[in-house]
Design a protein around this motif. Sequence first.
Motif, PDB file in Angstrom:
ATOM      1  N   ALA A  44      54.551  -6.856 -27.625  1.00 16.44           N
ATOM      2  CA  ALA A  44      55.759  -7.081 -26.832  1.00 16.44           C
ATOM      3  C   ALA A  44      56.547  -8.269 -27.343  1.00 16.44           C
ATOM      4  O   ALA A  44      57.769  -8.222 -27.435  1.00 16.44           O
ATOM      5  N   LEU A  45      55.866  -9.359 -27.692  1.00 22.34           N
ATOM      6  CA  LEU A  45      56.556 -10.545 -28.156  1.00 22.34           C
ATOM      7  C   LEU A  45      56.949 -10.435 -29.619  1.00 22.34           C
ATOM      8  O   LEU A  45      58.024 -10.876 -30.010  1.00 22.34           O
ATOM      9  N   GLY A  46      56.087  -9.865 -30.452  1.00 23.95           N
ATOM     10  CA  GLY A  46      56.403  -9.761 -31.875  1.00 23.95           C
ATOM     11  C   GLY A  46      57.620  -8.895 -32.128  1.00 23.95           C
ATOM     12  O   GLY A  46      58.524  -9.246 -32.875  1.00 23.95           O
ATOM     13  N   ASN A  78      60.121 -21.527 -19.831  1.00 19.04           N
ATOM     14  CA  ASN A  78      58.844 -20.934 -19.405  1.00 19.04           C
ATOM     15  C   ASN A  78      59.149 -19.923 -18.310  1.00 19.04           C
ATOM     16  O   ASN A  78      59.079 -20.219 -17.127  1.00 19.04           O
ATOM     17  N   LEU A  79      59.484 -18.717 -18.731  1.00 19.20           N
ATOM     18  CA  LEU A  79      59.871 -17.683 -17.780  1.00 19.20           C
ATOM     19  C   LEU A  79      58.713 -17.289 -16.876  1.00 19.20           C
ATOM     20  O   LEU A  79      58.927 -16.882 -15.733  1.00 19.20           O
ATOM     21  N   CYS A  80      57.490 -17.411 -17.354  1.00 18.46           N
ATOM     22  CA  CYS A  80      56.339 -17.022 -16.543  1.00 18.46           C
ATOM     23  C   CYS A  80      56.178 -17.923 -15.317  1.00 18.46           C
ATOM     24  O   CYS A  80      55.545 -17.516 -14.331  1.00 18.46           O
ATOM     25  N   ASN A 102      54.295 -16.259 -23.102  1.00 20.73           N
ATOM     26  CA  ASN A 102      55.626 -16.775 -22.820  1.00 20.73           C
ATOM     27  C   ASN A 102      56.330 -17.111 -24.136  1.00 20.73           C
ATOM     28  O   ASN A 102      55.720 -17.654 -25.049  1.00 20.73           O
ATOM     29  N   ARG A 103      57.618 -16.797 -24.205  1.00 19.85           N
ATOM     30  CA  ARG A 103      58.380 -17.083 -25.416  1.00 19.85           C
ATOM     31  C   ARG A 103      59.838 -17.340 -25.053  1.00 19.85           C
ATOM     32  O   ARG A 103      60.367 -16.695 -24.136  1.00 19.85           O
ATOM     33  N   HIS A 104      60.485 -18.263 -25.766  1.00 20.20           N
ATOM     34  CA  HIS A 104      61.911 -18.469 -25.567  1.00 20.20           C
ATOM     35  C   HIS A 104      62.567 -18.735 -26.912  1.00 20.20           C
ATOM     36  O   HIS A 104      61.935 -19.220 -27.851  1.00 20.20           O
ATOM     37  N   CYS A 115      58.543 -13.102 -20.738  1.00 21.16           N
ATOM     38  CA  CYS A 115      57.224 -13.320 -20.134  1.00 21.16           C
ATOM     39  C   CYS A 115      56.501 -11.989 -20.065  1.00 21.16           C
ATOM     40  O   CYS A 115      57.069 -10.988 -19.617  1.00 21.16           O
ATOM     41  N   VAL A 116      55.254 -11.969 -20.517  1.00 16.95           N
ATOM     42  CA  VAL A 116      54.433 -10.762 -20.470  1.00 16.95           C
ATOM     43  C   VAL A 116      53.183 -11.057 -19.654  1.00 16.95           C
ATOM     44  O   VAL A 116      52.467 -12.031 -19.922  1.00 16.95           O
ATOM     45  N   LEU A 117      52.937 -10.216 -18.672  1.00 16.50           N
ATOM     46  CA  LEU A 117      51.776 -10.339 -17.797  1.00 16.50           C
ATOM     47  C   LEU A 117      50.981  -9.049 -17.831  1.00 16.50           C
ATOM     48  O   LEU A 117      51.530  -7.975 -18.077  1.00 16.50           O
ATOM     49  N   GLN A 118      49.673  -9.160 -17.559  1.00 15.10           N
ATOM     50  CA  GLN A 118      48.837  -7.968 -17.486  1.00 15.10           C
ATOM     51  C   GLN A 118      47.706  -8.202 -16.502  1.00 15.10           C
ATOM     52  O   GLN A 118      47.412  -9.337 -16.130  1.00 15.10           O
ATOM     53  N   ASN A 119      47.072  -7.114 -16.083  1.00 16.29           N
ATOM     54  CA  ASN A 119      46.039  -7.224 -15.054  1.00 16.29           C
ATOM     55  C   ASN A 119      44.632  -7.229 -15.635  1.00 16.29           C
ATOM     56  O   ASN A 119      43.684  -6.769 -14.998  1.00 16.29           O
ATOM     57  N   GLY A 120      44.491  -7.751 -16.831  1.00  9.66           N
ATOM     58  CA  GLY A 120      43.188  -7.894 -17.458  1.00  9.66           C
ATOM     59  C   GLY A 120      43.290  -8.873 -18.610  1.00  9.66           C
ATOM     60  O   GLY A 120      44.387  -9.195 -19.070  1.00  9.66           O
TER      61      GLY A 120
END
Length: 231
Positions: A44-46, A78-80, A102-104, A115-120
């Motif tokens: 997602a970030l790359g 820091n969007l997260c 997190n990336r800006h 911001c990328v979040l996940q449940n694991g």
Amino acid sequence: MISDPELDGAGETRPAQPAERTQGPPPRVREAGGAGARRPWLWALGGAALASAVWASGLYALGDRLAAPQVSYRATENLCQDFEARALSGIAGDLHRYRSANRHNDHPAVRRAICVLQNGESVSTFTVRAQVDLHRKTDPGPEFDVPSDWLLVEAGGAGGRTEEVRGLGERALLLVGPREGSVELRVLHGGAVFAVLADGTGGEGSTPADTGRLRAAVVEDARALMTALKE
């Protein structure tokens, strides 16, 4: 590159010999854990970083010929911290419990935060990606209808459906992927573009069975993010 002549014996010089040519391609470096172990946020970030550099550079080149849009939202590094994702956490579990990505990027044309979040931790069944683009040079409206690469590739390819969301920004589009459990909300407000993407990849008890509930949660969390960044 031309090298200095090599020293031979007691101070005598001899011409440098051409470097030997390597036979065959260079060896490939294997990532630890194999390709299947790549975590969702790395893609997602790359991908976003590469697209951002090319896209923003193009916008910057046109900036002098187009009116700068009005931006009424503050930038964030820091969007997260600003994206709480409470509604989506109610579906997939606490998304801030595990390590976030997190990336800006403070480009002269577009200031972007992701911001990328996940449940694991190492394995997850639900991934959320929030993105904020603050356009400084050009109006993002003409390109607003273009779906993101995430929805076209990661969420199942072309197809799906698009719905208009009223009462959110100047324009808001909800894109539902061809398979249930993949949703992207995009909101346009002046020079700011917000995007919240949610993708359930399967897994008992983790993936929302009701896409309608997922859509409502994405809208609620996007609205809360816009309020948090409002100047």
